[in-house]
Design a protein around this motif. Structure first.
Motif, PDB file in Angstrom:
ATOM      1  N   UNK A  46      15.356   5.338  -8.027  1.00 42.28           N
ATOM      2  CA  UNK A  46      15.269   4.393  -6.923  1.00 42.28           C
ATOM      3  C   UNK A  46      14.019   4.682  -6.102  1.00 42.28           C
ATOM      4  N   UNK A  47      13.409   3.629  -5.628  1.00 43.38           N
ATOM      5  CA  UNK A  47      12.218   3.774  -4.778  1.00 43.38           C
ATOM      6  C   UNK A  47      12.509   3.141  -3.427  1.00 43.38           C
ATOM      7  N   UNK A  48      12.065   3.802  -2.375  1.00 36.66           N
ATOM      8  CA  UNK A  48      12.290   3.339  -1.008  1.00 36.66           C
ATOM      9  C   UNK A  48      10.922   3.135  -0.372  1.00 36.66           C
ATOM     10  N   UNK A  49      10.583   1.881  -0.086  1.00 36.59           N
ATOM     11  CA  UNK A  49       9.235   1.518   0.339  1.00 36.59           C
ATOM     12  C   UNK A  49       9.245   1.110   1.810  1.00 36.59           C
ATOM     13  N   UNK A  50       8.282   1.618   2.553  1.00 34.72           N
ATOM     14  CA  UNK A  50       8.115   1.232   3.968  1.00 34.72           C
ATOM     15  C   UNK A  50       6.979   0.216   4.033  1.00 34.72           C
ATOM     16  N   UNK A  51       7.326  -1.051   4.261  1.00 33.21           N
ATOM     17  CA  UNK A  51       6.352  -2.134   4.113  1.00 33.21           C
ATOM     18  C   UNK A  51       6.032  -2.882   5.398  1.00 33.21           C
ATOM     19  N   UNK A  52       6.777  -2.657   6.441  1.00 30.89           N
ATOM     20  CA  UNK A  52       6.511  -3.335   7.701  1.00 30.89           C
ATOM     21  C   UNK A  52       7.048  -2.505   8.838  1.00 30.89           C
ATOM     22  N   UNK A  53       6.714  -2.889  10.066  1.00 32.63           N
ATOM     23  CA  UNK A  53       7.098  -2.075  11.212  1.00 32.63           C
ATOM     24  C   UNK A  53       8.606  -1.802  11.228  1.00 32.63           C
ATOM     25  N   UNK A  54       9.396  -2.794  10.824  1.00 34.86           N
ATOM     26  CA  UNK A  54      10.847  -2.609  10.787  1.00 34.86           C
ATOM     27  C   UNK A  54      11.405  -3.148   9.471  1.00 34.86           C
ATOM     28  N   UNK A  55      10.668  -2.942   8.385  1.00 36.17           N
ATOM     29  CA  UNK A  55      11.069  -3.531   7.106  1.00 36.17           C
ATOM     30  C   UNK A  55      10.861  -2.524   5.971  1.00 36.17           C
TER      31      UNK A  55
ATOM     32  N   UNK B  63       2.183  -6.977   6.026  1.00 35.02           N
ATOM     33  CA  UNK B  63       3.396  -6.602   6.754  1.00 35.02           C
ATOM     34  C   UNK B  63       4.012  -7.760   7.517  1.00 35.02           C
ATOM     35  N   UNK B  64       3.307  -8.887   7.627  1.00 32.53           N
ATOM     36  CA  UNK B  64       3.862 -10.060   8.289  1.00 32.53           C
ATOM     37  C   UNK B  64       3.681 -10.066   9.793  1.00 32.53           C
ATOM     38  N   UNK B  65       3.010  -9.067  10.346  1.00 33.26           N
ATOM     39  CA  UNK B  65       2.887  -8.970  11.807  1.00 33.26           C
ATOM     40  C   UNK B  65       1.848  -9.964  12.330  1.00 33.26           C
ATOM     41  N   UNK B  66       2.124 -10.456  13.547  1.00 31.89           N
ATOM     42  CA  UNK B  66       1.126 -11.247  14.271  1.00 31.89           C
ATOM     43  C   UNK B  66       0.245 -10.283  15.055  1.00 31.89           C
ATOM     44  N   UNK B  67      -1.051 -10.484  14.958  1.00 29.75           N
ATOM     45  CA  UNK B  67      -2.015  -9.600  15.597  1.00 29.75           C
ATOM     46  C   UNK B  67      -2.897 -10.396  16.541  1.00 29.75           C
ATOM     47  N   UNK B  68      -3.420  -9.716  17.540  1.00 31.98           N
ATOM     48  CA  UNK B  68      -4.486 -10.287  18.369  1.00 31.98           C
ATOM     49  C   UNK B  68      -5.774  -9.553  18.015  1.00 31.98           C
ATOM     50  N   UNK B  69      -6.730 -10.308  17.533  1.00 31.18           N
ATOM     51  CA  UNK B  69      -7.991  -9.746  17.043  1.00 31.18           C
ATOM     52  C   UNK B  69      -9.122 -10.185  17.972  1.00 31.18           C
TER      53      UNK B  69
END
Lengths: 160, 85
Positions: A46-55, B63-69
């Motif tokens: 199994x692989x556990x990936x951190x792909x977003x701030x809360x994802x 990551x899908x985040x909205x950014x201010x650039x």
């Protein structure tokens, strides 16, 4: 020019998307947490990936789905959302001496081992669509939304 | 090609992002209280000065985040990137 490249897929894998706080799900079901963003940990296939701030994504072989689904469904917690995505993603594996060359055509990331190590993972652009990229063995795993699988297969076939 | 430093993912190519418009002007709290002329100004007449301008970008393929650039329109230099608006 012919590349030393073997492509398999599209294939289905068990995929769970976890949003919120994965620690709410307990430590028995998930591999250890990645220590940095865009990194993964592996345990028991199994692989556990951190792909977003809360994802996060949990990727496992297809035959793990029923067991994981039952176990994760049993752990209800308001701080964590778990969604089964197995039917949403199509996985391609690229292996062979020229797999890195093929990936450099597919994706804009710097995939040199010095910049993208064995524990790296990324959501990025693959042939113009959103794609998940990670190393697998001496090759690569490339995942895209299921609807794009025929397009990606055609693009990869052009490389070969 | 812009190279945008996503706070979460690191430096990524422009093709991973979607442009979300200028970030400088705030949407009126109550559009019903705004005159038609002011509403049209807000909606369709963005500031377009030469120099650093704040823009919204979404890391749609990452990551899908909205950014201010903060981007310099004269040089395309990216001067600052932060999460959110």
């Amino acid at each position: 020019m012919a590349y030393d490249l073997t492509i398999t897929g599209p294939a289905r894998r068990t995929v769970f998307e976890i949003k919120g706080d994965p620690s709410a799900l307990g430590s028995d079901l998930l591999p250890p947490w990645p220590d940095r963003p865009c990194r993964l940990t592996r345990q028991d296939d199994r692989a556990f990936l951190w792909l977003g701030a809360h994802r996060w994504l949990l990727i496992a072989p297809p035959d793990h789905e029923d067991g994981l689904d039952a176990a994760l469904s049993a752990v209800h917690h308001p701080d964590a959302s778990v969604v089964l995505l197995s039917d949403s993603l199509a996985f391609f594996t690229l292996s062979g001496r020229d797999a890195d060359v093929a990936m450099s055509i597919a994706c804009p990331l710097d995939l040199h081992p010095g910049a993208f190590g064995p524990d790296a993972c990324a959501q990025t652009d693959g042939f113009g669509v959103r794609a998940l990229v990670l190393r697998q063995g001496d090759g690569w795993l490339l995942a895209v939304e299921q609807a794009y699988a025929p397009y990606i297969a055609a693009q990869l076939a052009q490389i070969v | 090609m812009l190279l945008i430093e996503c706070p979460f993912c690191g430096p990524r190519a422009e093709i991973e992002f979607s442009y979300g418009g200028p970030a400088a002007t705030r949407r009126p709290d109550d559009p019903a209280q705004v005159s038609d002329a002011d509403w049209v100004d807000w909606l369709t007449v963005p500031e377009n000065r030469a120099g650093p301008v704040p823009e919204r970008w979404c890391h749609a393929k990452g990551c899908g985040a909205w950014l201010t650039v903060l981007r310099d329109t004269r040089t395309h230099d990216i001067l600052d990137v932060r999460h959110g608006a």
